[in-house]
Design an enzyme around this catalytic site. Sequence first.
Site, PDB file in Angstrom:
ATOM      1  N   LYS A  51      20.076  -1.661  38.943  1.00 52.10           N
ATOM      2  CA  LYS A  51      18.978  -1.523  39.912  1.00 52.10           C
ATOM      3  C   LYS A  51      18.477  -0.089  40.088  1.00 52.10           C
ATOM      4  O   LYS A  51      17.334   0.126  40.525  1.00 52.10           O
ATOM      5  CB  LYS A  51      19.424  -2.063  41.266  1.00 52.10           C
ATOM      6  CG  LYS A  51      19.590  -3.581  41.330  1.00 52.10           C
ATOM      7  CD  LYS A  51      18.260  -4.291  41.457  1.00 52.10           C
ATOM      8  CE  LYS A  51      18.435  -5.750  41.819  1.00 52.10           C
ATOM      9  NZ  LYS A  51      17.139  -6.429  42.015  1.00 52.10           N
ATOM     10  N   SER A 300      24.846  -7.149  34.405  1.00 49.52           N
ATOM     11  CA  SER A 300      23.918  -6.470  35.310  1.00 49.52           C
ATOM     12  C   SER A 300      24.577  -5.610  36.378  1.00 49.52           C
ATOM     13  O   SER A 300      23.936  -4.717  36.925  1.00 49.52           O
ATOM     14  CB  SER A 300      22.985  -7.497  35.974  1.00 49.52           C
ATOM     15  OG  SER A 300      23.734  -8.514  36.594  1.00 49.52           O
TER      16      SER A 300
END
Length: 404
Positions: A51, A300
């Site tokens: 992110k 992720s």
Amino acid sequence: MLTLDRFEEASDLVKRVTNPTKLIYSDYLSDQCGGKVYLKPENMQHTGAYKIRGAYYKISTLSAEERERGLITASAGNHAQGVAYAAKKFGCKATIVMPTVTPLIKVNRTKSYGADVVLYGDVYDDAYAYACELAEKNGYTFVHPFNDLDVAAGQGTIAMEIVQELPTVDYILVPVGGGGLIAGVSSLAKMLNPKIKVIGVEPAEAASMTAALQAGEVVELDSANTIADGTAVKAVGDKVLPYIQENVDDMLLVEDDELIGAFLDMVENHKMIIENSGLLSVAALKQLDCRGKKVVCILSGGNMDVITMSSIVQHGLIQRDRIFSVSVLLPDKPGELVQVAKTIADEQGNVIKLEHNQFVSTNRNAAVELRITMEAFGTEHKNRLLDALEKAGFRPKLISAKLY
């Protein structure tokens, strides 16, 4: 628009704040699925997740006036830390609204980057609504977790790195929540090589992207109840959906139980802690025909609190028959416990916990209960242990295993 120039600009910029997450070849996963499997370990970023890419690029596109007003976002963890870290790099104030149930470690980590944290609501949607209110009230600049093309461009820089390192990649597997990551990755991957197949993976209990693609528009789910909390999104982003419709080749769904097994695989075979959402790409491998293919699984993130981790490990060991519990009834006389222990030891079982209950019956001479939690190598070994106890006359009864 998501253009090649935009992706190239984002790729250059995010290098200022990202760690190089070189592909890791997985012998274990390759042997399992018959292809060549590589891992893209975004859990190794400063903030523990990809992110930071989208957050940093988004903030870089803001005007000085927009930054000076202060930034705000809503997140249960990874985006919160990404915005907090990126804001600190740009020297601007950030306010993060997080659900009240957010683990303390994630709250404290977000605060450690200098952000103000506001706890509100029980789920992300509550926190998001409140963040929007605060943005309007105080004039803050909102940085959306996924429904923003600048954010998607930043996330898409992962595809640039994958293709540069492995130009002949066939499949890229991408965890999907709101759609920002897969919109960026799929769009850039197709620009660089249209033959690359980009496959999204969602938790089965929060399949908002699958629903949107089937309906041709954003669909809001009634619930998004999954252990993959980072992808537990009821409705995907309408701004990123068109790019996903154009560039994503397929969507796969993964059950929560499969994530538990994938967690054990990553810990034991790669010595990596990957959060449940980050494991979606790994868990989906068994659904693909990977023979002769080069596959990249995007991991992720790796932000998992220790309590959740311990629970996942326990459930995983039980799921794979490496931990199990039995109850046996014994006459209350000396030597019986020794006989049980010897039977287990002869079959190389390892006793983890014993509970001796003398009050299971009013006639203690007839029976006392012994509950045994033991470790096995897997299902075959577990069955051998049960057979040995049965042959020794102890009549074992399987019960729910609990380590703690």
